[in-house]
Design a protein around this motif. Sequence first.
Motif, PDB file in Angstrom:
ATOM      1  N   LEU A  98      87.336  89.511  72.505  1.00 19.05           N
ATOM      2  CA  LEU A  98      88.298  90.137  73.414  1.00 19.05           C
ATOM      3  C   LEU A  98      89.723  89.645  73.180  1.00 19.05           C
ATOM      4  O   LEU A  98      90.665  90.452  73.164  1.00 19.05           O
ATOM      5  CB  LEU A  98      87.892  89.859  74.872  1.00 19.05           C
ATOM      6  N   SER A  99      89.899  88.347  73.001  1.00 23.39           N
ATOM      7  CA  SER A  99      91.245  87.760  72.991  1.00 23.39           C
ATOM      8  C   SER A  99      92.241  88.479  72.080  1.00 23.39           C
ATOM      9  O   SER A  99      93.334  88.857  72.516  1.00 23.39           O
ATOM     10  CB  SER A  99      91.176  86.279  72.638  1.00 23.39           C
ATOM     11  N   PRO A 100      91.935  88.700  70.783  1.00 23.70           N
ATOM     12  CA  PRO A 100      92.934  89.352  69.915  1.00 23.70           C
ATOM     13  C   PRO A 100      93.159  90.811  70.252  1.00 23.70           C
ATOM     14  O   PRO A 100      94.140  91.408  69.795  1.00 23.70           O
ATOM     15  CB  PRO A 100      92.327  89.190  68.515  1.00 23.70           C
ATOM     16  N   ARG A 101      92.277  91.400  71.047  1.00 25.79           N
ATOM     17  CA  ARG A 101      92.386  92.817  71.386  1.00 25.79           C
ATOM     18  C   ARG A 101      93.105  93.054  72.713  1.00 25.79           C
ATOM     19  O   ARG A 101      93.363  94.193  73.087  1.00 25.79           O
ATOM     20  CB  ARG A 101      90.992  93.443  71.453  1.00 25.79           C
ATOM     21  N   LEU A 102      93.405  91.993  73.443  1.00 28.34           N
ATOM     22  CA  LEU A 102      94.039  92.161  74.754  1.00 28.34           C
ATOM     23  C   LEU A 102      95.399  92.839  74.612  1.00 28.34           C
ATOM     24  O   LEU A 102      96.241  92.387  73.826  1.00 28.34           O
ATOM     25  CB  LEU A 102      94.218  90.805  75.436  1.00 28.34           C
ATOM     26  N   PRO A 103      95.671  93.908  75.378  1.00 25.84           N
ATOM     27  CA  PRO A 103      97.014  94.500  75.378  1.00 25.84           C
ATOM     28  C   PRO A 103      98.048  93.490  75.881  1.00 25.84           C
ATOM     29  O   PRO A 103      97.739  92.621  76.702  1.00 25.84           O
ATOM     30  CB  PRO A 103      96.877  95.682  76.343  1.00 25.84           C
ATOM     31  N   ASP A 104      99.268  93.605  75.383  1.00 29.49           N
ATOM     32  CA  ASP A 104     100.310  92.631  75.731  1.00 29.49           C
ATOM     33  C   ASP A 104     100.587  92.563  77.226  1.00 29.49           C
ATOM     34  O   ASP A 104     100.974  91.512  77.740  1.00 29.49           O
ATOM     35  CB  ASP A 104     101.610  92.976  74.987  1.00 29.49           C
TER      36      ASP A 104
ATOM     37  N   ALA B 238      87.830  80.691  81.029  1.00 29.21           N
ATOM     38  CA  ALA B 238      88.712  79.524  81.060  1.00 29.21           C
ATOM     39  C   ALA B 238      88.966  78.968  79.670  1.00 29.21           C
ATOM     40  O   ALA B 238      90.088  78.582  79.341  1.00 29.21           O
ATOM     41  CB  ALA B 238      88.097  78.435  81.951  1.00 29.21           C
ATOM     42  N   ARG B 239      87.941  78.946  78.829  1.00 37.45           N
ATOM     43  CA  ARG B 239      88.057  78.267  77.541  1.00 37.45           C
ATOM     44  C   ARG B 239      88.396  79.201  76.386  1.00 37.45           C
ATOM     45  O   ARG B 239      89.194  78.857  75.514  1.00 37.45           O
ATOM     46  CB  ARG B 239      86.740  77.557  77.216  1.00 37.45           C
ATOM     47  N   ASP B 240      87.747  80.368  76.338  1.00 38.55           N
ATOM     48  CA  ASP B 240      87.793  81.196  75.134  1.00 38.55           C
ATOM     49  C   ASP B 240      88.879  82.266  75.139  1.00 38.55           C
ATOM     50  O   ASP B 240      89.260  82.748  74.070  1.00 38.55           O
ATOM     51  CB  ASP B 240      86.438  81.878  74.922  1.00 38.55           C
ATOM     52  N   VAL B 241      89.343  82.683  76.306  1.00 38.75           N
ATOM     53  CA  VAL B 241      90.351  83.750  76.356  1.00 38.75           C
ATOM     54  C   VAL B 241      91.729  83.164  76.094  1.00 38.75           C
ATOM     55  O   VAL B 241      92.184  82.260  76.808  1.00 38.75           O
ATOM     56  CB  VAL B 241      90.322  84.478  77.713  1.00 38.75           C
ATOM     57  N   LYS B 242      92.392  83.688  75.071  1.00 34.68           N
ATOM     58  CA  LYS B 242      93.746  83.258  74.732  1.00 34.68           C
ATOM     59  C   LYS B 242      94.751  84.218  75.373  1.00 34.68           C
ATOM     60  O   LYS B 242      94.814  85.394  75.020  1.00 34.68           O
ATOM     61  CB  LYS B 242      93.941  83.259  73.210  1.00 34.68           C
ATOM     62  N   LEU B 243      95.534  83.689  76.304  1.00 35.13           N
ATOM     63  CA  LEU B 243      96.546  84.500  76.961  1.00 35.13           C
ATOM     64  C   LEU B 243      97.880  84.381  76.230  1.00 35.13           C
ATOM     65  O   LEU B 243      98.253  83.297  75.780  1.00 35.13           O
ATOM     66  CB  LEU B 243      96.722  84.069  78.418  1.00 35.13           C
TER      67      LEU B 243
END
Length: 593
Positions: free
Chosen positions: A375-381, A397-402
């Motif tokens: 999911l992280s690299p696909r998140l819209p800005d 908490a750990r894996d999602v890069k905001l």
Amino acid sequence: MAKTAGDFVVERLSAWGVKRIYGYPGDGINGVMGALDRAKETMHFTQVRHEEMAAFMACAHAKYTGEVGVCLATSGPGAIHLLNGLYDAKADHMPVVAIVGQQARAALGGHYQQEVNLAVLFADVCDYVQQVSVPEQLRHVIDRAMRVAQAERRVACVILPNDIQELDAVETPPHAHGTIHSGVGYAAPLVVPEPATLARAAEVLNAGKKVAMLVGAGALEATDEVLEVAERLGAGIAKALLGKAAVPDELPFVTGSIGLLGTEPSWKMMQECDTLLVVGSGFPYSEFLPKEGAARAVQIDRDPSMLSLRYPMEVNLAGDAAATLRALLPLLEKKADASWRKRIGGWTESWWKLLEKRAMTKADPVNPQRVFWELSPRLPDDVIIAADSGSSTNWYARDVKLRRGMKASLSGGLASMGSGMPYAIGAKFAHPERPVVAICGDGAMQMNGINELITVAKYWKDWADPRLIVLVLNNRDLNQVTWEQRVMAGDPKFLGSQSVPDFSYARYADMIGLKGLMVDDPELVGAAWDQALAADRPVVLEARTDPNVPPMPPHITVQQAKAFMSSLAGEPELGSVLKNTARQVVSRVLPGG
């Protein structure tokens, strides 16, 4: 027709800038419901499936906008249902106003149907609660409720007997003894500590060689200032869950979340730092902070009652995060030694590599970590994320890069299960032009999320951007509690309490006019996210995940290890638990996992 007291309530809330109310009807609040219908061009009413959801949505509105969230319920059971969502707002210091109905004044005290002592009921959760006795009272009660909520970031409640709602409105109380003449409007002050206190704080921070920062929800509007101070001090930045969106995760000195759901770099940084700066956080778990006496500490918080509450601070700065950091910055000296920063950067680089290895390890059928890693690299800005409480929160908490500009929140202080869906809906109404992702477990969806998908189906065509993606981790287990039983209590999984009925969330979404996707192949997870984010309507993405992938804490204590080993004696899913735990441990030491 003459303007009623119900009309006045709606108009007064509108004068305060309220544009939407979340709620559910009933005869105890009918006078206000009629007024909402008459004012529908200026005040929008969102009908939820349950009053608890209305309070959660009001809290989410406050979190994602900074405005006061408003919810509404009828008397008796309707009012009672609001409580969990209102306690969520109280725990996270969110400004929320509840408007609740009551039985007619003449019936009160007579054990009447749906008669509940609402003033007593709401006394603990609300900092201001008042039952209206006459229409002349309405103006100052509404004004004070809104002002208390805004100024103190607290919960307020206005109780309206149903007969009062139908009486003629009183725009201006008589100019007489015993009346109150209040007004609309509040402008928050800019609070900055005294120069002498700032100088003491700077002395502590300048003396430190290994500075760690912990930021929370109070730092969400102070991103630039936090980063500037971190650069000046050569500090690393750990984040409480409510502050996950405060600074972007791609920076090498941002160590990520802290606590049981946190990261290893955050743990190491807190154990080795000699100086701690806490900004806008009430993170509750002191065992994840430096040992008392091991670090000098400074804290910034707008609420003085939260200062020096989790760790004995040497200097307490009562003030707004951004303004206080700006005032502090000129007093801070640039650290010449970059070795501390380099160590932190090494920890974070190794950590992200480890998370990728863990995400790519085998599971049956899908490793939940992979769902979040893809999911992280696909998140819209401009995405807004609403996370629920459960094992899914570990991976969020750990894996999602905001990245900078994204918004994200969850039920922090209360950690209430079932909050993800109403948070997502509140976020979508607050920002209909932005994509929203809800992160939920199957337990939370069965608790109330399934019902609130009906709310999504009712309203989604009104949104400028129709994208609301609901991720459901379908593992047929109340997974967070299962792992707590194993690791904290030393008990095996109790099938009678932990097993959740299987349910086709994707097919249910299709049935009510949304789009359902189901993925049970790890190689198809990325494509499923692509399809969900490109859809022309809200999507339920059901990922069938393995419940026995352990949410490894950043630091395993001897007591936790002993408890886990003890739990294995009667573990009904022993083979899967051992296999998945071994894979997660091996991923740390072997190339490629």
